[in-house]
Design a protein around this motif. Structure first.
Motif, short mmCIF file in Angstrom:
data_model
loop_
_atom_site.label_atom_id
_atom_site.label_comp_id
_atom_site.label_asym_id
_atom_site.label_seq_id
_atom_site.Cartn_x
_atom_site.Cartn_y
_atom_site.Cartn_z
N ARG A 210 0.83 -1.21 0.00
CA ARG A 210 0.00 0.00 0.00
C ARG A 210 0.87 1.26 0.00
O ARG A 210 0.56 2.23 -0.71
CB ARG A 210 -0.92 -0.01 1.22
CG ARG A 210 -1.93 1.12 1.24
CD ARG A 210 -2.96 0.91 2.35
NE ARG A 210 -2.35 0.75 3.67
CZ ARG A 210 -2.29 -0.42 4.32
NH1 ARG A 210 -2.80 -1.51 3.78
NH2 ARG A 210 -1.72 -0.50 5.50
N LYS A 211 1.96 1.24 0.75
CA LYS A 211 2.85 2.41 0.80
C LYS A 211 3.49 2.69 -0.56
O LYS A 211 3.64 3.84 -0.96
CB LYS A 211 3.94 2.19 1.85
CG LYS A 211 3.46 2.33 3.28
CD LYS A 211 4.61 2.12 4.26
CE LYS A 211 4.13 2.27 5.70
NZ LYS A 211 5.23 2.04 6.68
N GLN A 214 0.89 4.36 -2.70
CA GLN A 214 0.65 5.74 -2.28
C GLN A 214 1.79 6.66 -2.69
O GLN A 214 1.56 7.80 -3.11
CB GLN A 214 0.45 5.79 -0.76
CG GLN A 214 -0.86 5.16 -0.29
CD GLN A 214 -0.95 5.02 1.22
OE1 GLN A 214 0.05 5.17 1.95
NE2 GLN A 214 -2.15 4.74 1.72
N ASP A 217 1.42 7.39 -6.33
CA ASP A 217 0.37 8.40 -6.51
C ASP A 217 0.90 9.80 -6.24
O ASP A 217 0.57 10.76 -6.95
CB ASP A 217 -0.81 8.11 -5.58
CG ASP A 217 -1.73 7.01 -6.10
OD1 ASP A 217 -1.68 6.73 -7.32
OD2 ASP A 217 -2.49 6.44 -5.29
N ASN A 218 1.72 9.91 -5.21
CA ASN A 218 2.26 11.20 -4.84
C ASN A 218 3.12 11.80 -5.95
O ASN A 218 3.08 13.01 -6.21
CB ASN A 218 3.09 11.06 -3.56
CG ASN A 218 3.47 12.41 -2.97
OD1 ASN A 218 2.64 13.30 -2.85
ND2 ASN A 218 4.74 12.57 -2.64
N PRO A 260 -3.01 1.74 -7.88
CA PRO A 260 -2.81 3.06 -7.28
C PRO A 260 -3.84 4.03 -7.87
O PRO A 260 -4.11 4.00 -9.08
CB PRO A 260 -1.38 3.43 -7.70
CG PRO A 260 -0.70 2.10 -7.89
CD PRO A 260 -1.76 1.18 -8.43
#
Length: 557
Positions: A210-211, A214, A217-218, A260
């Motif tokens: 998940r990290k 994320q 996505d950032n 994502p």
């Protein structure tokens, strides 16, 4: 004083970044033994980059043709030799060449690939230093090893398999630890892609998976502008990222993972930008570090384009404009360079333009060399290598001479204005200006470019303007350069004009009434075969005698 203070701050920040990175590496080495290598890989993502069986033949015969150089190994490991260039070392240690070995689905090809990887494991896996462990090279290697693991691991013994997986796991941890110190821009984006790819190709717990999503996505939020361009303003950056993002998207889908959130929308946003920068000959425009593009790689990306449609007329966030009529395209740079760390690769090409017609590019920028040394890379960034005005042989943005600071820009164009007007008779035009020469010489550069409704006539004007109340006593010598693609033949027509002819016979007349139009030797940095000779059209004028010139491009056949 302000400039000196700014330099001091930059040096302190860069020194602190390097010191922090070194400390992180020490901690990484100390806890290396805690790495738990996975037993297997779950999937091998695809690779969209072109496969060349000739390269595979060469490697299988002990010759490595990388980065326009050739290394003869006579069957020995290439990692035991002094490598011919830094670009060659980047390519060799990045292992992107493994894709060529897929041209031969044979045990011999796998054995050779595996022996080279095994040599790297013996010589470099335990030594976290040098080119082999630069962040971008490591990210490329992780992507390559995952994508081409079927070639490397075919019929591998258990001992090699475990060494391979242990090293791969450590490289993934290395990238996680180095992320805070990665250069902003494309390098950091590729690092995030590599970590996301590893999180689904290797057995991973839900938290790290998940990290990784994320963090990816950032980067979409930070690096892909609303119009789809990349924050570096390099047209080729989007293509390079899509070559890795598309296989990543497909791998998420194939495995049934939640994608994502920004992956699909981000990719869809990037496609119109790619079409915007595409010339009539199919290649990408040469702005801000862009270099030659392999047609098959571009097509391999475009075939997944589901957004379809005509290219935009403007990219307001990336700050480019496009004129198009008939079979003629003009693309102009109407933005200031990126600042800070992103300026390490930026070019001083404000208000430069490129023009293509039919199957060929006629007016271009010189581009950036793909594999040349740093001296040529820095030369390619100057204003003189762009199709625009250079004043007193000085670039419109200035570069730091410090290699420690990565030759980032220290004084840049601050304000760029652009107005677009379409007339009732179908003429489309741009009126632009920049202040890159205001501080040093007290003048603004204004440029106008327009195209008629059929695309057969392009009209231009370049003018140097003193802002209200300013007086300039300094001699100002201006040179307007129009760099010509190497495929185009030039012939002096008369004192005021030059005929440009493409290999297919299409010709354009460049003219500037009342001015001497010169043909001079030039260098084209972005040829697929490397740096090559070319020609340029040049008009010189003295600001005190003539503050502006007009020029015309007219299709003749």
């Amino acid at each position: 004083m302000q400039s000196g203070g700014r330099f001091s701050t930059l040096y302190v920040r860069e020194a602190w970044r390097r010191l922090s990175r070194r400390a992180a590496l020490v901690r990484l080495r100390l806890f290396r033994h805690t790495i738990q290598a996975p037993e297997r890989l779950i999937v091998a993502p695809t690779d969209l980059r072109a496969i060349d069986s000739h390269v595979a033949d060469e490697i299988m015969n002990g010759r490595f043709p990388l980065a326009s150089r050739l290394l003869e190994t006579n069957g020995k490991s290439p990692f035991t030799f002094t490598l011919p260039s830094r670009a060659f070392a980047n390519r060799l240690h990045g292992f992107g060449w493994l894709r060529h070995m897929r041209a031969y689905k044979s045990e011999r090809a796998s054995l050779i690939a595996r022996s080279i990887v095994d040599s790297w494991l013996s010589l470099h896996s335990g030594r976290i230093e040098g080119v082999a462990w630069e962040i971008d090279v490591t990210a490329q290697r992780v992507i390559a090893w995952l994508s081409h693991s079927p070639v490397v691991l075919q019929n591998a013994d258990r001992g090699f398999y475990r060494r391979f997986m242990r090293s791969l796991a450590f490289q993934v941890r290395f990238l996680r630890r180095m992320a805070p110190y990665a250069p902003a821009g494309e390098v950091l984006f590729r690092l995030r892609i590599a970590l996301a790819m590893a999180s689904i190709a290797m057995p991973t717990r839900a938290g790290p998976l998940r990290k990784a999503a994320q963090a990816l996505d950032n980067e979409f939020d930070l690096q892909i502008l609303p119009d789809g361009g990349h924050i570096s303003r390099n047209p080729r950056a989007g293509l390079e990222l899509l070559l890795d993002l598309l296989p990543l998207r497909q791998t998420y889908v194939n495995l049934g993972h939640d994608l994502p959130q920004k992956l699909i929308s981000g990719i869809d946003r990037m496609y119109p930008a790619l079409r915007f920068f595409r010339h009539q000959d199919g290649d990408l425009a040469l702005f801000n570090g862009a270099t030659s593009t392999l047609a098959n790689e571009l097509m391999s990306v475009l075939r997944y384009d589901e957004t379809a449609g005509q290219p935009f007329k403007a990219m307001p966030h990336s700050r480019y404009q496009r004129l198009s009529a008939g079979k003629t395209v003009v693309i102009a740079d109407t933005g200031s360079p990126p600042t800070g760390e992103l300026s390490r690769t930026a070019h001083a090409g404000c208000l430069s333009f490129e023009m293509s017609s039919g199957r060929y590019r006629f007016i271009v920028n010189s581009g950036s060399p793909k594999f040349a040394g740093r001296r040529y890379v820095q030369m390619a960034r100057t204003t003189a290598t762009h199709s625009t005005v250079t004043l007193n042989d000085t670039s419109s943005s200035r570069f730091s001479p410090s290699e420690f600071l990565g030759h980032r820009m220290t004084e840049t164009v601050k304000n760029v204005t652009v107005e677009r007007a379409e007339t009732e008779d179908g003429r489309d035009g741009l009126k632009m200006s920049h202040d890159g020469y205001l501080r040093g010489f007290g003048v603004l550069h204004e440029r106008e470019i327009s195209m008629n409704a059929t695309g057969a006539i392009v009209t231009g004007r370049d003018r140097l303007v003193l802002p209200d109340g300013r007086v300039s006593d300094d001699p100002l010598k201006a040179a307007v350069r129009f760099h010509v693609h190497p495929a185009i033949n030039l012939r002096q027509n008369d004192r005021e004009s030059v005929l440009m002819t493409a290999p297919d016979g299409e010709s354009w007349l460049f003219s500037s009434p009342g001015n001497e139009v010169l043909i001079s030797e030039d260098i084209f940095f972005a040829d697929a075969s490397g740096i090559c000779g070319s020609d340029q059209i040049e008009i010189d004028f003295d600001f005190a005698e003539k503050p502006e010139i007009r020029w015309f491009l007219s299709r003749k056949s």
